[in-house]
Write an enzyme that holds these catalytic residues in place. Structure first.
Site, mmCIF file in Angstrom:
data_model
loop_
_atom_site.group_PDB
_atom_site.id
_atom_site.type_symbol
_atom_site.label_atom_id
_atom_site.label_comp_id
_atom_site.label_asym_id
_atom_site.label_seq_id
_atom_site.Cartn_x
_atom_site.Cartn_y
_atom_site.Cartn_z
ATOM 1 N N GLY A 1 0.848 -1.196 0.058
ATOM 2 C CA GLY A 1 -0.015 0.022 0.085
ATOM 3 C C GLY A 1 0.876 1.363 0.100
ATOM 4 O O GLY A 1 0.441 2.405 0.496
ATOM 5 N N VAL B 1 1.280 -10.103 5.546
ATOM 6 C CA VAL B 1 1.550 -11.473 4.771
ATOM 7 C C VAL B 1 2.578 -12.209 5.203
ATOM 8 O O VAL B 1 3.725 -11.815 5.541
ATOM 9 C CB VAL B 1 1.832 -11.294 3.456
ATOM 10 C CG1 VAL B 1 2.064 -12.453 2.492
ATOM 11 C CG2 VAL B 1 0.664 -10.628 2.564
ATOM 12 N N THR C 1 12.492 9.513 -11.348
ATOM 13 C CA THR C 1 11.878 8.669 -12.535
ATOM 14 C C THR C 1 11.173 7.326 -11.814
ATOM 15 O O THR C 1 10.661 6.641 -12.712
ATOM 16 C CB THR C 1 13.040 7.831 -13.326
ATOM 17 O OG1 THR C 1 14.036 7.449 -12.558
ATOM 18 C CG2 THR C 1 13.400 9.043 -14.441
ATOM 19 N N GLU D 1 9.181 12.260 -3.621
ATOM 20 C CA GLU D 1 8.158 13.233 -3.502
ATOM 21 C C GLU D 1 8.216 14.156 -4.807
ATOM 22 O O GLU D 1 7.888 15.220 -4.750
ATOM 23 C CB GLU D 1 8.245 14.304 -2.309
ATOM 24 C CG GLU D 1 8.182 13.320 -0.983
ATOM 25 C CD GLU D 1 8.038 13.853 0.346
ATOM 26 O OE1 GLU D 1 6.977 13.205 0.734
ATOM 27 O OE2 GLU D 1 8.471 14.934 0.616
ATOM 28 N N THR E 1 2.981 4.021 -2.716
ATOM 29 C CA THR E 1 2.530 4.907 -3.829
ATOM 30 C C THR E 1 2.227 3.865 -5.073
ATOM 31 O O THR E 1 1.130 3.839 -5.628
ATOM 32 C CB THR E 1 3.553 5.908 -4.233
ATOM 33 O OG1 THR E 1 3.704 6.546 -3.044
ATOM 34 C CG2 THR E 1 2.828 6.845 -5.267
ATOM 35 N N LYS F 1 6.397 21.618 -10.617
ATOM 36 C CA LYS F 1 7.814 21.364 -10.978
ATOM 37 C C LYS F 1 7.977 21.527 -12.514
ATOM 38 O O LYS F 1 7.577 20.966 -13.346
ATOM 39 C CB LYS F 1 8.123 20.129 -10.760
ATOM 40 C CG LYS F 1 9.444 19.539 -10.845
ATOM 41 C CD LYS F 1 9.826 18.002 -10.358
ATOM 42 C CE LYS F 1 10.963 17.730 -10.938
ATOM 43 N NZ LYS F 1 11.487 16.350 -10.585
HETATM 44 C C1 FAD Z 1 15.768 7.859 -1.191
HETATM 45 C C2 FAD Z 1 14.907 7.953 -2.121
HETATM 46 C C3 FAD Z 1 14.345 9.074 -2.797
HETATM 47 C C4 FAD Z 1 13.216 8.712 -3.736
HETATM 48 N N1 FAD Z 1 12.569 9.953 -4.435
HETATM 49 C C5 FAD Z 1 11.739 9.476 -5.562
HETATM 50 C C6 FAD Z 1 11.450 10.644 -6.128
HETATM 51 O O1 FAD Z 1 11.753 11.783 -5.977
HETATM 52 N N2 FAD Z 1 10.576 10.431 -7.208
HETATM 53 C C7 FAD Z 1 10.183 9.331 -7.515
HETATM 54 O O2 FAD Z 1 9.031 8.945 -8.614
HETATM 55 N N3 FAD Z 1 10.556 8.267 -6.707
HETATM 56 C C8 FAD Z 1 11.452 8.306 -5.761
HETATM 57 N N4 FAD Z 1 11.625 7.377 -4.938
HETATM 58 C C9 FAD Z 1 10.926 6.017 -5.294
HETATM 59 C C10 FAD Z 1 9.615 6.108 -4.515
HETATM 60 O O3 FAD Z 1 9.963 6.395 -2.861
HETATM 61 C C11 FAD Z 1 8.871 4.568 -4.857
HETATM 62 O O4 FAD Z 1 9.221 4.309 -6.111
HETATM 63 C C12 FAD Z 1 7.479 4.898 -4.243
HETATM 64 O O5 FAD Z 1 7.386 5.576 -2.892
HETATM 65 C C13 FAD Z 1 6.946 3.610 -4.268
HETATM 66 O O6 FAD Z 1 7.258 2.690 -3.402
HETATM 67 P P1 FAD Z 1 6.513 1.430 -3.314
HETATM 68 O O7 FAD Z 1 5.033 1.600 -3.250
HETATM 69 O O8 FAD Z 1 7.110 0.520 -4.264
HETATM 70 O O9 FAD Z 1 6.987 0.715 -2.081
HETATM 71 P P2 FAD Z 1 7.107 1.153 -0.484
HETATM 72 O O10 FAD Z 1 6.317 2.458 -0.175
HETATM 73 O O11 FAD Z 1 8.046 0.611 0.599
HETATM 74 O O12 FAD Z 1 5.550 0.335 -0.090
HETATM 75 C C14 FAD Z 1 5.722 -1.078 0.306
HETATM 76 C C15 FAD Z 1 4.269 -1.748 0.799
HETATM 77 O O13 FAD Z 1 4.141 -2.845 0.955
HETATM 78 C C16 FAD Z 1 3.834 -3.538 2.042
HETATM 79 N N5 FAD Z 1 4.294 -4.465 2.335
HETATM 80 C C17 FAD Z 1 5.555 -5.136 2.230
HETATM 81 N N6 FAD Z 1 5.674 -6.446 2.763
HETATM 82 C C18 FAD Z 1 4.597 -6.790 3.215
HETATM 83 C C19 FAD Z 1 3.900 -7.722 3.858
HETATM 84 N N7 FAD Z 1 4.670 -8.939 4.229
HETATM 85 N N8 FAD Z 1 2.645 -7.882 4.210
HETATM 86 C C20 FAD Z 1 1.861 -7.059 3.876
HETATM 87 N N9 FAD Z 1 2.435 -5.760 3.200
HETATM 88 C C21 FAD Z 1 3.697 -5.736 3.235
HETATM 89 C C22 FAD Z 1 4.097 -2.305 2.905
HETATM 90 O O14 FAD Z 1 3.356 -2.160 4.171
HETATM 91 C C23 FAD Z 1 4.221 -1.172 2.353
HETATM 92 O O15 FAD Z 1 2.803 -1.053 2.231
HETATM 93 C C24 FAD Z 1 12.827 7.461 -4.171
HETATM 94 C C25 FAD Z 1 13.250 6.310 -3.358
HETATM 95 C C26 FAD Z 1 14.019 6.550 -2.376
HETATM 96 C C27 FAD Z 1 14.711 5.231 -1.747
#
Ligand code: FAD
Length: 494
Positions: free
Chosen positions: A9, A183, A342, A46, A11, A75
């Site tokens: 859950g 999970v 990206t 962000e 982004t 932006k």
């Molecule tokens: C330092 C940094 C800067 C960044 N800056 C940018 C930026 O400027 N622009 C950009 O586009 N992107 C950026 N990103 C990337 C961006 O943060 C991610 O692509 C975006 O937030 C999406 O993350 P996600 O949803 O893939 O993972 P996460 O936000 O980590 O979400 C993972 C989800 O999985 C769930 N989950 C995991 N394991 C389990 C389990 N076993 N059971 C139940 N739930 C589980 C967690 O609860 C969570 O809800 C950056 C990343 C980093 C590290």
């Protein structure tokens, strides 16, 4: 009824929930999203590319609905500061190229080609793009009501936690089932396809299709299905980040700033209520304590009292983005350090491409193969552009900056582009031949290479013609800028 289960859950998970709900017939596809509040989200990310606008347009959600709810700002592009040491100006701006730039961009390219020949023409991209001017003058990329300017390509800054909540709300209203649970285990069919997610409390959710948006842990794709990981750590050596908020927002800037520091670079992302700051660095060159001290010194008193978050990054991509009945999305599928913001762009591309396949009906191995090849090239194409920043900047004042230039390997594709540039050739044919212009247009490559002042010929006296052309370009840009709202005004309209 087919069941689509999204694990995660953050982004990317909520973007998937909304887009899949929009495109898949509600009578035929049931969509469930599972997330664990105990694990939480990464809480950074962000800044966007213009693709985020495509996402909201797909969902028919206007800026007036989502921007204020997510403390979002406009932006125009990214300013790169202190990446060069040999130029009068140690900053350049990377705009999102727009149709309106076609004449000014042509002048910029012509002047780069003159410089290849040893003629001293002005080649800092900041002087040639309307969005750079808008950014320098705290203007937004939005045409003022009653004015007739052509729309520009632009992106956003936003609070990632608020964006997640906003998207959750919409998805749930549209009928996505939300399960808050951790999970613990995953059950598979005999042929290896994922069958169900098993919760800590004994509950189960079954699915026909799975989206692994579980963040860096990549619980389904890498842990359960054991899909391999192609690391980019050889040529992108930054493996860590620190995030830290500060408060002085006035005036609210309409650009991201990426400032080179001793062992990496710092981002500055302006929101309506705070500034998001962070330091992306290499732990082989400095530890978290040193990096935090350097980031705090860089920001100044404005961040004192704020807690910093320390983040480990895994840089690279999965070897298959779609395996059996599962696609990986977001950090679970891969990550390229955020220098050009990206990641969410790639999330959207993955989803659009997957949905297009899915809607065709029966997906065969060839579809999966084509999809995987497309995504893999996409990651490699973006990686090459980011690596180029490290290869051609002209800092050499710390061991970190010496190492990234000296010993970091680069792909054959990137080598060909740099060689063509160094030989004084128009690089567009090289980019096209390698299909690299699909990932970043030629003008972005020119901004990068000229922005860092990579011209190896001694230049003769300044070209009077080039100076005259630049004057005309600047007059045109200043005149065009009058059509656009101030950033502060545009935010009150949003
Ligand atoms: C330092 C940094 C800067 C960044 N800056 C940018 C930026 O400027 N622009 C950009 O586009 N992107 C950026 N990103 C990337 C961006 O943060 C991610 O692509 C975006 O937030 C999406 O993350 P996600 O949803 O893939 O993972 P996460 O936000 O980590 O979400 C993972 C989800 O999985 C769930 N989950 C995991 N394991 C389990 C389990 N076993 N059971 C139940 N739930 C589980 C967690 O609860 C969570 O809800 C950056 C990343 C980093 C590290």
């Amino acid at each position: 009824m087919q069941r689509v289960v999204i694990l995660g859950g953050g982004t990317s998970g909520w973007m998937a929930a909304n887009l899949l709900r929009r495109h898949l017939d509600a009578h035929r596809f049931d969509i469930t999203l599972v997330e664990s509040p105990d694990i939480g989200t990464i809480g950074v990310g962000e800044g966007s590319t213009p693709h985020l606008k495509v996402f909201f347009d797909e969902l028919n959600i206007p800026e007036s609905q989502w921007m204020a709810a997510c403390n979002a700002t406009y932006k125009n592009g990214i300013s790169f500061v202190n990446w060069t040491s040999h130029l009068e100006s140690n900053r350049y701006f990377h705009p999102f190229p727009s149709f309106t730039d076609r004449q000014t961009a042509a002048a910029f390219l012509t002047h780069c080609h003159l410089k290849f020949k040893g003629i001293d023409a002005p080649t800092n991209p900041d002087q040639y793009f309307l969005s750079s001017y808008l950014s320098q003058h705290h203007l937004s990329p939005k045409v003022a009501p009653g004015k007739t300017g052509a729309p520009l390509n632009y992106a956003y800054h936003f609070d990632s936690t608020l964006l997640g909540k906003y998207l959750q709300n919409i998805a749930c209203k549209e009928g996505v089932t939300h399960i808050s649970n951790k999970v613990q285990d995953v059950a598979q069919h005999p042929d290896g396809r994922i069958a169900s997610l098993l919760f800590e409390d004994g509950g189960v959710v079954n699915g026909d299709w799975f989206v692994d948006a579980s963040g860096f842990r990549s619980q389904l794709m890498q842990q359960t299905l054991q899909v391999g990981f192609e690391s980019f750590s050889d040529n992108l050596i930054n493996d860590s980040a620190i995030a830290l908020a500060s408060h002085d927002i006035s005036p609210i800037s309409s650009e991201t700033t990426a400032t080179a520091l001793n062992n990496g670079w710092a981002w500055r992302i302006p929101l309506t209520n705070r500034v998001g700051n962070g330091y992306v660095f290499s732990r082989a060159h400095c530890d978290f304590t040193q990096a935090e001290a350097e980031l705090r010194a860089h920001i100044g008193d404005d961040a004192s009292g704020e807690d910093a978050r320390h983040i480990h990054m895994k840089v690279g991509q999965v070897q298959e983005h779609w395996h059996k009945n599962t696609i990986a999305l977001g950090l679970s599928q891969g990550f390229i350090e955020p220098l050009e913001a990206t990641a969410l762009h790639l999330v959207l591309e993955t989803l659009i491409s997957f949905i297009a396949n899915f809607k065709q009906g029966e997906c065969v191995d060839a579809d999966r193969k084509a999809f995987n090849q497309h995504m893999s090239r996409r990651y490699q194409g973006i990686r090459d552009y980011i690596v180029c920043h490290y290869k051609i900047n002209t800092r050499s004042d710390t061991p970190y900056w010496q190492e990234v230039k000296r010993s970091v390997p680069i792909s054959d594709n990137l080598r060909a582009v740099i060689d063509a540039w160094d030989a004084g050739q128009d690089i567009t044919p090289t980019l096209q031949a390698q299909e690299m212009d699909k990932y970043y247009p030629a003008v972005s490559w020119y901004c990068l290479l000229a922005g860092y002042g990579r011209f190896n010929k001694q230049t003769r006296a300044p070209s009077a013609q080039a100076k005259h052309t630049l004057k005309q370009v600047q007059a045109y840009i200043a005149q065009s800028s009058a059509q656009f709202m101030s950033h502060a005004t545009a935010l009150t309209h949003a």
